[in-house]
Design an enzyme around this catalytic site. Sequence first.
Site, PDB file in Angstrom:
ATOM      1  N   GLU A 287      -5.471 -17.737  25.547  1.00 31.72           N
ATOM      2  CA  GLU A 287      -6.623 -16.873  25.639  1.00 31.72           C
ATOM      3  C   GLU A 287      -5.886 -15.674  25.061  1.00 31.72           C
ATOM      4  O   GLU A 287      -6.534 -14.679  24.459  1.00 31.72           O
ATOM      5  CB  GLU A 287      -6.966 -16.592  27.055  1.00 31.72           C
ATOM      6  CG  GLU A 287      -8.058 -17.398  27.772  1.00 31.72           C
ATOM      7  CD  GLU A 287      -7.620 -18.812  28.023  1.00 31.72           C
ATOM      8  OE1 GLU A 287      -6.459 -19.086  27.958  1.00 31.72           O
ATOM      9  OE2 GLU A 287      -8.409 -19.633  28.265  1.00 31.72           O
TER      10      GLU A 287
ATOM     11  N   ALA B 258     -14.776 -16.235  33.192  1.00 31.54           N
ATOM     12  CA  ALA B 258     -13.979 -15.068  33.646  1.00 31.54           C
ATOM     13  C   ALA B 258     -12.944 -15.144  34.261  1.00 31.54           C
ATOM     14  O   ALA B 258     -11.791 -14.265  33.972  1.00 31.54           O
ATOM     15  CB  ALA B 258     -15.228 -13.876  34.045  1.00 31.54           C
ATOM     16  N   ASP B 259     -12.453 -16.051  34.918  1.00 31.18           N
ATOM     17  CA  ASP B 259     -11.433 -16.119  35.712  1.00 31.18           C
ATOM     18  C   ASP B 259      -9.962 -16.345  34.778  1.00 31.18           C
ATOM     19  O   ASP B 259      -9.047 -15.922  35.270  1.00 31.18           O
ATOM     20  CB  ASP B 259     -11.414 -17.653  36.819  1.00 31.18           C
ATOM     21  CG  ASP B 259     -12.591 -17.398  37.411  1.00 31.18           C
ATOM     22  OD1 ASP B 259     -12.597 -17.546  38.835  1.00 31.18           O
ATOM     23  OD2 ASP B 259     -13.730 -17.786  36.860  1.00 31.18           O
ATOM     24  N   PHE B 260     -10.461 -17.078  33.704  1.00 31.41           N
ATOM     25  CA  PHE B 260      -9.311 -17.475  32.658  1.00 31.41           C
ATOM     26  C   PHE B 260      -8.899 -16.062  31.790  1.00 31.41           C
ATOM     27  O   PHE B 260      -7.661 -16.252  31.185  1.00 31.41           O
ATOM     28  CB  PHE B 260      -9.537 -18.454  31.855  1.00 31.41           C
ATOM     29  CG  PHE B 260     -10.023 -19.574  32.616  1.00 31.41           C
ATOM     30  CD1 PHE B 260      -9.677 -20.159  33.712  1.00 31.41           C
ATOM     31  CD2 PHE B 260     -10.960 -20.472  31.841  1.00 31.41           C
ATOM     32  CE1 PHE B 260     -10.154 -21.052  34.598  1.00 31.41           C
ATOM     33  CE2 PHE B 260     -11.423 -21.714  32.684  1.00 31.41           C
ATOM     34  CZ  PHE B 260     -10.878 -22.040  33.877  1.00 31.41           C
TER      35      PHE B 260
ATOM     36  N   HIS C 241     -13.190 -20.639  39.365  1.00 35.29           N
ATOM     37  CA  HIS C 241     -14.390 -20.627  38.424  1.00 35.29           C
ATOM     38  C   HIS C 241     -15.524 -19.876  39.149  1.00 35.29           C
ATOM     39  O   HIS C 241     -16.914 -20.057  38.845  1.00 35.29           O
ATOM     40  CB  HIS C 241     -14.690 -22.070  38.313  1.00 35.29           C
ATOM     41  CG  HIS C 241     -14.083 -23.019  37.695  1.00 35.29           C
ATOM     42  ND1 HIS C 241     -12.967 -23.374  38.037  1.00 35.29           N
ATOM     43  CD2 HIS C 241     -13.942 -23.280  36.252  1.00 35.29           C
ATOM     44  CE1 HIS C 241     -12.230 -24.211  37.075  1.00 35.29           C
ATOM     45  NE2 HIS C 241     -13.018 -24.149  36.239  1.00 35.29           N
TER      46      HIS C 241
END
Length: 668
Positions: free
Chosen positions: A407, A431-433, A474
Amino acid sequence: MNFDRKDCSNEELVHIYRNLLWPRMIEEKMLVLLRQGRISKWFSGIGQEAIAVGATLALQEDEWIMPLHRNLGVFTTRQMPLHKLFKQWQGSRDGYSKGRERSFHFGSREHHICGMISHLGPQLAIADGVSLAHKLSKEKKVSLALTGEGGTSEGDFHEALNVAAVWDLPVIFLIENNGYGLSTPTTEQYRCISLVDKAKGYGMEGVQIDGNNILQVYDTIKGVRDYCIRHQKPYLIEAITFRMRGHEEASGTKYVPAHLFELWKQKDPVDNYEQYLLSQQALTTASIEEIKNEFRDKIEQELVTGFTSPPMPVSEEEEVDDIYAPADPSTINVIDNAAHAYTSQPGTPELRYIDAIRQGLQQAMQQEPGLVLMGQDIAEYGGAFKITEGFVTEFGKERVRNTPICESAIVGAALGLSLEGRKAMMEMQFADFVTVGFNQIVNNLAKMHYRWGQKADVVIRMPAGGGVGAGPFHSQSNEAWFVHTPGLKVVYPSSPIDAKGLLIAAIHDPNPVLFFEHKALYRSVTGAVPEEYYSIEIGKARHVRAGDELSIITYGSGVHWADDFAAEHPEISIDILDLRTLLPLDYTAIRQAVQRTGRVLLLHEDTLTGGIGGEIAAWIAQHCFHLLDAPVLRCASWDTPVPFNTELEKGFLAKSRLADTVARLLAY
Ligand SMILES: Cc1ncc(C[n+]2csc(CCOP(=O)(O)OP(=O)(O)O)c2C)c(N)n1
């Protein structure tokens, strides 16, 4: 030191000499000024100039360089005037960053130099994005990113090299191995014998060179540039050198064995090259002295201008104004709140939230040939949620790019595309990542325009939220992390019509936009969506429902919770405001919502502490106290991670406390 002039004429050799000597003489003067207390801090590149100067000379002037804190030679070789550089170092208003940035942490579009952030490694992936833009436009250009050997330990180094290799990008990665990262010697930094050996691991070519030999640096990088362009591949260069002074002047060199300074003094890049030029009769002792005198005079003259800067005006308005790049005049149809009435006209197609996002994205790709999409599994597979299914067939793999799992590098590459005038959209798979791309977002994307006036034209799509039984990694609502970061825009649509219009607005906004999409809404919410290419203004809330007993101010899933609750409780007259954008907030609409009922409930799926509700509550208390009949109440999720078990998750989510909170508010 063995110099090989190849087919360089004497004039060329002297040209190289002048470029090498100039930063050395500037630095020597800076060290004097530092001792006199006339400047405050200095990161010295003395003894390493051949790398920055040789590399810059080997590139074309319009090829981007991503330098670091020891690379004065990049800035001088690109002909930045000393008086302006000096104003920059002094933090003057008329430097390169209006006094907002220190030392070498600035860039200049005009000079194709991308300014570093302190974190070192993030520079590398920006070069990937620039080279991707060149590759897509079939321009015969490279970009070049510098790193110290210390910086190679960062994950950003690995990610940037890996992406450049996988995508066959013409990037030159140049390691300046100067023996120490602050006080840390190479033996405590890495275990491989040579850093250049890492090239093989990434599937690219690499070479180790003598970083103090200007002709070797120049000639190698010229050749590597040709290779990168011809083969459309990256290349790793390890230039061996030595840091002759402290990390910065105040930190000393006690930890460096004295004999190393003796050894490396013999290898000084300027002295050795001077001797070579004398031996080649390209220069004489007298002509060398002439050049030095010329430079001495020039430094003194430039410093006279450098020391005379206007006083710094301290204006919050001006500072805040420069956070965002001004929007380009838009030719897109902007529809407003009335759109929701307009879509109730017969014949407007009904779309699910997910399909509205997909349609917006697809139309943006059709309208904007420069737009590039990047994300994990977004090409043939169509993305984790199938939003980009079929896009590869329509737009090709060059513009719909699967990425490795990295990312940080992809956000950096998106920024690089933006430097070259493209628009980039990255899909976070969840979005967590975003945590692993966090630095690039909050420090590079967000701050760049404020720091040196360069826009960061990037949209990051963020499938967020819970209620889907997906557990702590997640399901998060992490929008508040970004609302706290000046320079970003944070958008969070709740309806299909807004999702499409706001996504198109985000893509046309020249600033970095985090576009939150709630996963649980993807397939559960449907609404009328105009087929045309339209946008909805970022920063404008929507009045969803009129009522006079209490106002629920909310966004995302909260809008549906509030709406459902209002429908189930016709006995309560509930007013609902959908914020739609969290940064910047629509304070006018918030004030109006308070005014309408005098009772405010802030509802969000995000956890309570530090959630956006706290910020809005504080603002209302400060600005609308006289309009309130009751304290502002917040209804948010528990201050815990998002639990996996469905019953536990129900308990966690704010929705389960909405009825109680409404009752409490009405009881005042
Ligand atoms: C992410 C991060 N960690 C730590 C630092 C503090 N720091 C600044 S420069 C530096 C040493 C860098 O060493 P190297 O990459 O070899 O470059 P050099 O200074 O030797 O040119 C350190 C530890 C930082 N700026 N950023």
